[in-house]
Write a protein that holds these residues in place. Sequence first.
Motif, PDB file in Angstrom:
ATOM      1  N   LEU A 142      26.943  25.194  49.985  1.00 35.53           N
ATOM      2  CA  LEU A 142      26.699  23.866  49.432  1.00 35.53           C
ATOM      3  C   LEU A 142      27.301  23.828  48.036  1.00 35.53           C
ATOM      4  CD1 LEU A 142      22.938  23.309  50.413  1.00 35.53           C
ATOM      5  CD2 LEU A 142      24.975  22.495  51.622  1.00 35.53           C
ATOM      6  N   LEU A 143      28.197  22.873  47.802  1.00 38.75           N
ATOM      7  CA  LEU A 143      28.801  22.684  46.492  1.00 38.75           C
ATOM      8  C   LEU A 143      28.282  21.385  45.890  1.00 38.75           C
ATOM      9  CD1 LEU A 143      32.500  23.665  47.269  1.00 38.75           C
ATOM     10  CD2 LEU A 143      31.031  24.813  45.602  1.00 38.75           C
ATOM     11  N   GLN A 180      33.992  31.116  35.690  1.00 36.63           N
ATOM     12  CA  GLN A 180      33.009  31.005  36.763  1.00 36.63           C
ATOM     13  C   GLN A 180      32.127  32.238  36.710  1.00 36.63           C
ATOM     14  OE1 GLN A 180      35.950  30.774  39.994  1.00 36.63           O
ATOM     15  NE2 GLN A 180      35.056  32.642  40.856  1.00 36.63           N
ATOM     16  N   ASP A 181      30.846  32.025  36.905  1.00 38.79           N
ATOM     17  CA  ASP A 181      29.872  33.107  36.872  1.00 38.79           C
ATOM     18  C   ASP A 181      29.130  33.142  38.196  1.00 38.79           C
ATOM     19  OD1 ASP A 181      30.127  33.898  33.983  1.00 38.79           O
ATOM     20  OD2 ASP A 181      29.555  31.794  33.731  1.00 38.79           O
ATOM     21  N   ARG A 182      28.874  34.352  38.708  1.00 38.09           N
ATOM     22  CA  ARG A 182      28.203  34.502  39.988  1.00 38.09           C
ATOM     23  C   ARG A 182      26.937  35.323  39.834  1.00 38.09           C
ATOM     24  NH1 ARG A 182      33.615  35.356  42.417  1.00 38.09           N
ATOM     25  NH2 ARG A 182      34.079  33.577  43.758  1.00 38.09           N
ATOM     26  N   VAL A 208      24.734  33.750  47.199  1.00 39.40           N
ATOM     27  CA  VAL A 208      25.637  33.869  46.057  1.00 39.40           C
ATOM     28  C   VAL A 208      25.728  32.511  45.367  1.00 39.40           C
ATOM     29  CG1 VAL A 208      27.963  34.455  45.290  1.00 39.40           C
ATOM     30  CG2 VAL A 208      26.958  35.653  47.252  1.00 39.40           C
ATOM     31  N   THR A 209      25.279  32.457  44.136  1.00 35.05           N
ATOM     32  CA  THR A 209      25.328  31.221  43.354  1.00 35.05           C
ATOM     33  C   THR A 209      26.470  31.313  42.348  1.00 35.05           C
ATOM     34  OG1 THR A 209      22.931  30.938  43.550  1.00 35.05           O
ATOM     35  CG2 THR A 209      24.038  29.678  41.828  1.00 35.05           C
ATOM     36  N   THR A 210      27.350  30.318  42.350  1.00 32.34           N
ATOM     37  CA  THR A 210      28.516  30.316  41.466  1.00 32.34           C
ATOM     38  C   THR A 210      28.479  29.091  40.567  1.00 32.34           C
ATOM     39  OG1 THR A 210      29.821  31.400  43.205  1.00 32.34           O
ATOM     40  CG2 THR A 210      31.018  30.471  41.336  1.00 32.34           C
ATOM     41  N   GLY A 216      32.568  24.081  28.263  1.00 32.70           N
ATOM     42  CA  GLY A 216      31.200  24.424  27.894  1.00 32.70           C
ATOM     43  C   GLY A 216      30.118  23.776  28.730  1.00 32.70           C
ATOM     44  N   ARG A 217      30.488  22.977  29.739  1.00 33.24           N
ATOM     45  CA  ARG A 217      29.474  22.365  30.596  1.00 33.24           C
ATOM     46  C   ARG A 217      29.689  22.789  32.042  1.00 33.24           C
ATOM     47  NH1 ARG A 217      31.150  18.181  33.746  1.00 33.24           N
ATOM     48  NH2 ARG A 217      33.211  17.318  33.315  1.00 33.24           N
ATOM     49  N   THR A 218      28.629  22.706  32.824  1.00 31.92           N
ATOM     50  CA  THR A 218      28.717  23.070  34.227  1.00 31.92           C
ATOM     51  C   THR A 218      29.331  21.915  35.000  1.00 31.92           C
ATOM     52  OG1 THR A 218      26.761  24.479  34.041  1.00 31.92           O
ATOM     53  CG2 THR A 218      27.430  23.836  36.256  1.00 31.92           C
ATOM     54  N   ALA A 219      30.534  22.138  35.533  1.00 29.59           N
ATOM     55  CA  ALA A 219      31.249  21.084  36.249  1.00 29.59           C
ATOM     56  C   ALA A 219      30.944  21.097  37.739  1.00 29.59           C
ATOM     57  CB  ALA A 219      32.748  21.235  36.031  1.00 29.59           C
ATOM     58  N   ALA A 220      30.441  22.206  38.251  1.00 29.80           N
ATOM     59  CA  ALA A 220      30.099  22.311  39.673  1.00 29.80           C
ATOM     60  C   ALA A 220      29.234  23.551  39.867  1.00 29.80           C
ATOM     61  CB  ALA A 220      31.344  22.387  40.542  1.00 29.80           C
ATOM     62  N   LEU A 221      28.447  23.518  40.920  1.00 31.04           N
ATOM     63  CA  LEU A 221      27.577  24.651  41.240  1.00 31.04           C
ATOM     64  C   LEU A 221      27.639  24.879  42.743  1.00 31.04           C
ATOM     65  CD1 LEU A 221      25.523  26.507  39.661  1.00 31.04           C
ATOM     66  CD2 LEU A 221      23.744  25.075  40.648  1.00 31.04           C
TER      67      LEU A 221
END
Length: 252
Positions: A142-143, A180-182, A208-210, A216-221
């Motif tokens: 799920l994105l 990107q951080d996982r 796995v959460t990416t 500096g902001r979260t553009a997608a999860l």
Amino acid sequence: MGTTQLETVPEPKYLHLKTVLSEALDSEFSVGEILPNERDLAARFGVARATLRQALEQLELEGRLQRRRGVGTTVAPPRVGVALGTGRQTWPGTGDDAWQPMDCERAVPPAPVAAALDTGTDEVHLVRRFRMSQGRRVATELLYIPAASVPDLSAIDAPSGPARARAVLRELQRLELDRQDRAVELGSAGAEDAKELDRLPGSPVLVVTTRFTVRGRTAALGVATYRADTCRLTFGDTPDVEIHHDPERRAS
């Protein structure tokens, strides 16, 4: 296949049988091959069928075997490598991405996701994807993508479906990705994931959460759920390292 009798061993008989069966899988069977029925296997190894079932269940949990409805127990293909920490920074859907888009809709994300995206109660684009290996679905994803990350979607006609999902991902790739951080955790399959992955509810999965960051902001999860029996985590730049089941063999 010859006849092999188990000797008295200090460990539980089913664990010793699991080791013996694993060696047989390496030397006598190929990927996708169907194992003999439980009665024949139990006779070969001189054990009760209950002991045999315990050993088979352990091998299934380890990803060596898979049970297919209407087919039987078969030798499983190698696990899918899930690369983590390689330093490669890419948007989903870029290049040789192994995921296939399934659908896209507007939806209010769960509270933890909304907090990470800082969207409050606003709807986001929810892209659903899946990953195949050896003809079987091994993962779903799920994105969650805020509308602010893909502002030019108003000109795209497809209201939903794979075409809409691809369009959202194309627009997302226009942004310059900072990082990107996982994070990985072991979980259990809920009803929906179990259905998608052809597993029983409660089966072990890797989640796995990416987090994709732009300026500096979260553009997608992204939240990907992998079948724990078909996947392995890889780190660094050598994802093809494999440890054989025989501990006396070297990694290749």
